[in-house]
Enzyme design. Structure first.
Site, short mmCIF file in Angstrom:
data_model
loop_
_atom_site.label_atom_id
_atom_site.label_comp_id
_atom_site.label_asym_id
_atom_site.label_seq_id
_atom_site.Cartn_x
_atom_site.Cartn_y
_atom_site.Cartn_z
N HIS A 76 0.84 -1.20 0.00
CA HIS A 76 0.00 0.00 0.00
C HIS A 76 0.87 1.24 0.00
O HIS A 76 1.82 1.35 0.79
CB HIS A 76 -0.90 0.00 1.25
CG HIS A 76 -1.70 1.25 1.42
ND1 HIS A 76 -1.56 2.08 2.51
CD2 HIS A 76 -2.63 1.84 0.62
CE1 HIS A 76 -2.38 3.11 2.40
NE2 HIS A 76 -3.05 2.99 1.25
N SER A 77 0.59 2.18 -0.92
CA SER A 77 1.23 3.49 -0.92
C SER A 77 2.77 3.36 -0.97
O SER A 77 3.30 2.76 -1.91
CB SER A 77 0.76 4.27 0.31
OG SER A 77 1.03 5.64 0.18
N TYR A 78 3.49 3.90 0.02
CA TYR A 78 4.95 3.74 0.07
C TYR A 78 5.35 2.27 -0.02
O TYR A 78 6.43 1.94 -0.54
CB TYR A 78 5.48 4.37 1.36
CG TYR A 78 6.83 3.83 1.79
CD1 TYR A 78 8.00 4.26 1.15
CD2 TYR A 78 6.95 2.90 2.82
CE1 TYR A 78 9.24 3.77 1.52
CE2 TYR A 78 8.19 2.41 3.20
CZ TYR A 78 9.33 2.84 2.55
OH TYR A 78 10.56 2.34 2.92
#
Length: 234
Positions: A76-78
């Site tokens: 997720h994300s980073y």
């Protein structure tokens, strides 16, 4: 039975998958939520020595310890930076990469590379002053009410050493794996905008959408669960 490895984004921890894990377990799958060094319940380990490699090592250790062979790895994300590094290191242990509204780096890029100049300046100033990036208001993830309050209580500063740390990897090795990008666009997080465009220009991607904000595992866990379960028979 499938094996899932779940890697959170910045300022989060394994806690953010709380609504999703029971559904994976109930369907008969194994699921391991990793907390990256210096975040979540490991915030006491926060230091200037933490790099992107540290976080890739965190996830690789789970794969090795649990003897996973064909894992569906969700970042997720980073966490997209982390799963890309993991795929370059041990592609033979991965069945699919799932980028949940996540960073999809090119070789040599950093987490910071595609951020707006203003965002880069703000985060680099925070890193210079305290060695960490403070968590934002959960409202930017599209969260409201109790969800926003819960995330605000649980977020922790993110290690600053990972922000400008480049990821060098074999693009052909990573792109040879099945890859899914889940676009969480309602509302869309600006720092992921480049990635949404990038995956539409690259070949080989399975593209999915969830009409929710950036933290889909919190704001739309049922829809995310349905998508992940559909991948076990792909």
């Amino acid at each position: 039975m499938a094996d899932f490895v779940l890697i959170h984004g910045a300022w989060h921890g394994a806690w953010c998958w709380k609504k999703l894990l029971p559904g994976l377990w109930a369907a008969g799958h194994r699921a391991f939520a990793v907390t990256l060094t210096g975040t979540g319940e490991r915030a006491h380990q926060l230091s200037s020595d933490i790099t992107l490699r540290t976080h890739v090592d965190d996830v690789a250790a789970i794969v090795e310890a649990e003897e996973l062979q064909h894992a569906i790895v969700v970042g997720h994300s980073y966490g997209g930076m982390v799963i890309t590094g993991l795929a370059d290191r041990m592609p033979q242990r991965i069945a699919r990469l799932v980028y949940l509204d996540a960073v999809v780096p090119l070789p040599g890029e950093c987490w910071s590379s595609t951020h707006a100049a203003e965002t880069q300046a703000q985060r680099r100033q925070a890193i210079a002053e305290a060695g960490r990036i403070p968590p934002p208001d959960p409202a930017i993830f599209g969260l409201t009410g109790e969800d926003a309050q819960w995330v605000a209580r649980r977020q922790t500063p993110h290690p600053g050493g990972v922000y400008d740390d480049p990821l060098h990897f074999d693009a052909a090795r990573v792109s040879a794996l099945p890859r899914t990008f889940i676009d969480c666009h309602a509302p869309a997080l600006p720092t992921i905008a480049v990635m949404r465009d990038r995956v539409r220009q690259q070949p080989g991607w399975q593209l999915e959408k969830i009409a929710t904000g950036h933290d889909a595992m919190i704001s739309a866990p049922e829809e995310l669960l349905r998508l992940l379960l559909s991948m076990t028979s792909a």
